[in-house]
Design a protein around this motif. Structure first.
Motif, short mmCIF file in Angstrom:
data_model
loop_
_atom_site.label_atom_id
_atom_site.label_comp_id
_atom_site.label_asym_id
_atom_site.label_seq_id
_atom_site.Cartn_x
_atom_site.Cartn_y
_atom_site.Cartn_z
N LEU A 378 0.82 -1.21 0.00
CA LEU A 378 0.00 0.00 0.00
C LEU A 378 0.86 1.26 0.00
CD1 LEU A 378 -2.82 -0.96 2.55
CD2 LEU A 378 -2.83 -1.20 0.07
N VAL A 379 0.34 2.28 -0.68
CA VAL A 379 1.04 3.56 -0.78
C VAL A 379 0.12 4.66 -0.25
CG1 VAL A 379 2.39 2.81 -2.76
CG2 VAL A 379 0.19 3.96 -3.12
N THR A 380 0.69 5.84 -0.09
CA THR A 380 -0.10 7.01 0.32
C THR A 380 -0.25 7.95 -0.87
OG1 THR A 380 0.67 6.84 2.61
CG2 THR A 380 -0.28 8.95 1.93
N ILE A 381 -1.50 8.27 -1.22
CA ILE A 381 -1.79 9.20 -2.30
C ILE A 381 -2.75 10.25 -1.75
CG2 ILE A 381 -2.63 9.49 -4.66
CD1 ILE A 381 -2.15 6.54 -5.14
N ASN A 382 -2.35 11.49 -1.83
CA ASN A 382 -3.19 12.59 -1.31
C ASN A 382 -3.60 12.35 0.14
OD1 ASN A 382 -3.06 13.71 -3.90
ND2 ASN A 382 -4.97 12.72 -4.54
N GLY A 383 -2.66 11.82 0.92
CA GLY A 383 -2.91 11.62 2.34
C GLY A 383 -3.72 10.39 2.69
N LYS A 384 -4.07 9.57 1.70
CA LYS A 384 -4.87 8.37 1.93
C LYS A 384 -4.09 7.11 1.55
CE LYS A 384 -8.87 10.30 3.11
NZ LYS A 384 -9.56 10.01 4.39
#
Length: 592
Positions: A378-384
């Protein structure tokens, strides 16, 4: 009297002609599904589960090759609903697939009728709700397609047919699980494994508390049964085994396999298998049926084990002793993969058609498109926190892709899914694969995550031609099985490994390609393959259904009364046929 007899004869001739026209088409089967919440205690604690017609799990759909199927679904949940028929290819009709890329959801208190044909298919499948992680709360059931009588099956007719639904389970419902994911948390270890919606038999008083209702399957000694096993769980691969009994593998997701005996088999999330099991043991005791978690720390995950009972009709006592052992391969990561490689297509057996399965020589077809789909942690995109496929986390469109095409809605999605993974930062997008009609696509599922994933492609059976640990390269094609790789709809990709599949793109529509792991699917690990016939003929795709739902940019087309009128024409035709038969019977008694 003679005049009345002539009238009756003429009337019956007309009725017979009409009945012959009705019966000339493929038969129909209809079901009514009321989807609602009920309270159940599968692990000994009352919780909210999703039931079909008040039952958890739902009923088995039992049909025959080429049947027309009408399933009227009434949504009594408090949120939107779509039902998906996993592995049913929906030939020429992605309108019926039950995922957000093709269908607007069924709102609460509304009903909608799915109408499709199980064209040229046989085998073991299952259905489930696709939205909001609802499958983690139930709503699933088995979907069996039997051979037509004129097509032989490659084994003696079993004495009986048994369905076993296995899957990891949480005491929290899907709403709570969804909130955890939205908050950036992991789901954590499941609370157990259910077998046919029931918790484990108390084989161990420390691990299994009293008061749990477990499953018992009764069989007759000396008989052979076809046992269909489906992993309908959230995210855990399970090893399936029956104490002291061999599992003769016969079919997987619509393909007959080379028949081989296994003492146990790993079944990954979303996968289905058929085994032939002969009840050849003595009846001094019952026997354990076990589904236990794989690729985890087994000492910590002991409670994540489902246990049911196989009961011979002449059994003399309860099951006893330790559970049959799972594969002892903690330090041999190739065991499970070699087992998967051993599953082969029975090229000489007839499937849904009289010609042998192997008549389709997939290994001699030239590949037209190649996609390398890479899964990472999992990664973080736009804080999510988001899950990605080749660097893209999918965003479901407000207007389904197929509807957007039909009504020429611009900007609903982009046909720009990359053939190789993005090299820049990950992004969120409604990015779709542009498939070539009648092309032959090679897809590499590169799993660089630390956990097992399984992947499903709607609308097709894919040929599993290779898998290995490490990074896939073009040289890996030298290891492909180009003769009898199994054709199925859901395939596993081991952590730190790749799986290669081939698929013939002959089914026009918009088809979902996704991970079956519900947490990663919810967080965006999916895309769609769009297949368009440039000639736009109804011979390759059925027209939009009369009862289609509208949403997003097309919401203004939806009329409230459309929903109550969402009834299958095949159901209406069945009612007409029944009325005609009743009329004939009444007239015969009148003139008799």
């Amino acid at each position: 009297m003679a005049l009345r007899s002539k009238f009756l004869a003429l009337f019956l001739i007309h009725i017979c002609l009409l009945l012959s026209l009705c019966l000339a088409a493929d038969p129909f089967v209809s079901y009514d599904f009321e989807v609602s919440y009920i309270t159940a205690s599968p692990l000994g604690v009352p919780q909210q589960v999703i039931a079909i017609n008040g039952k958890f799990p739902g009923p088995t759909i039992n049909v025959t090759t080429n049947n027309n199927v009408a399933i009227n679904v009434k949504n009594k949940l408090d949120e939107n609903l779509l039902m998906h028929w996993s592995g049913i290819q929906q030939r020429r009709s992605s309108w019926q697939d039950g995922v957000l890329g093709t269908n607007c959801p069924i709102p609460p208190k509304w009903n909608w009728t799915y109408q499709f044909q199980v064209k040229d298919q046989i085998g073991s499948f299952f259905y489930f709700p696709t939205l909001h992680m609802q499958r983690a709360s139930g709503g699933f059931g088995s979907f069996v397609i039997n051979n037509r009588a004129i097509i032989p099956i490659p084994f003696d007719t079993p004495h009986g047919d048994i369905v076993i639904l296995i899957g990891d389970w949480y005491k929290r419902n899907h709403t709570a699980l969804r909130k955890a994911l939205d908050a950036g948390k992991d789901l954590g270890m499941p609370d157990g494994v259910l077998i046919n919606g029931k918790g484990p038999y108390q084989y161990n008083t420390t691990l299994v508390p009293v008061g749990i209702d477990s499953e018992t399957i009764e069989v007759q000694p000396g008989k052979t049964y076809r046992i269909r096993v489906h992993n309908v769980g959230t995210s855990t691969s399970l090893n399936f085994r029956i104490q002291n009994h061999n599992l003769l593998l016969a079919e997987s997701e619509g393909s007959y396999t080379v028949q081989q005996n296994y003492t146990s088999l790993d079944i990954h999330v979303g996968q289905s298998y058929s085994f032939l099991v002969t009840m050849d043991q003595n009846a001094s005791t019952d026997y354990y049926i076990v589904a236990s978690a794989r690729f985890v720390n087994e000492s910590q995950w002991k409670r994540v084990t489902g246990v049911a009972i196989l009961h011979y009709t002449n059994s003399k006592g309860k099951a006893k002793g330790p559970l049959p052992e799972a594969p002892n391969d903690e330090f041999d990561k190739t065991f499970s993969m070699n087992q998967a490689r051993s599953i082969r297509w029975n090229v000489s057996a007839s499937g849904a058609r009289p010609n042998p399965q192997g008549s389709f020589r997939y290994g001699s077809i030239n590949v037209t498109d190649v996609y390398v789909l890479k899964n990472k942690p999992l990664v973080t995109i736009n804080g999510k926190r988001r899950a990605t496929l080749s660097g893209i986390s999918f965003v479901n469109p407000t207007t389904p892709i197929r509807l957007a095409d039909q009504f020429k809605v611009k900007g609903a999605y982009k046909l720009d899914f990359p053939e190789t993974p993005l090299t820049g930062p990950p992004k969120m997008a409604t990015s779709v694969i542009n498939g070539t009609y009648r092309g032959f696509m090679e897809v590499i599922l590169q799993n660089n995550d630390t956990k097992m994933h399984s992947y499903h492609l709607s609308g097709y059976a894919v040929f599993v031609v290779g898998m290995d640990y490490g990074e896939w390269t073009e040289n890996s094609r030298g290891t492909y099985n180009k003769w009898d790789g199994i054709a199925r709809s859901t395939v596993q990709a081991y952590p730190g490994a790749w799986t290669a599949i081939l698929v013939s793109l002959d089914n026009v529509g918009v088809w979902n390609l996704r991970t079956e792991n519900l947490d990663s699917w919810y967080l965006g690990q999916e895309t769609y393959v769009r297949i368009v016939n440039p000639e736009e003929t109804n011979k390759t795709e059925l027209p939009i259904p009369d009862n289609a739902l509208f949403c997003g940019e097309l919401s203004k087309l939806q009329k409230p009364e459309d929903i109550s009128f969402a009834v299958s024409t095949t159901v209406n035709r069945s009612k007409l046929l029944f009325m005609l038969l009743m009329a004939v019977c009444a007239l015969m008694s009148l003139f008799g």
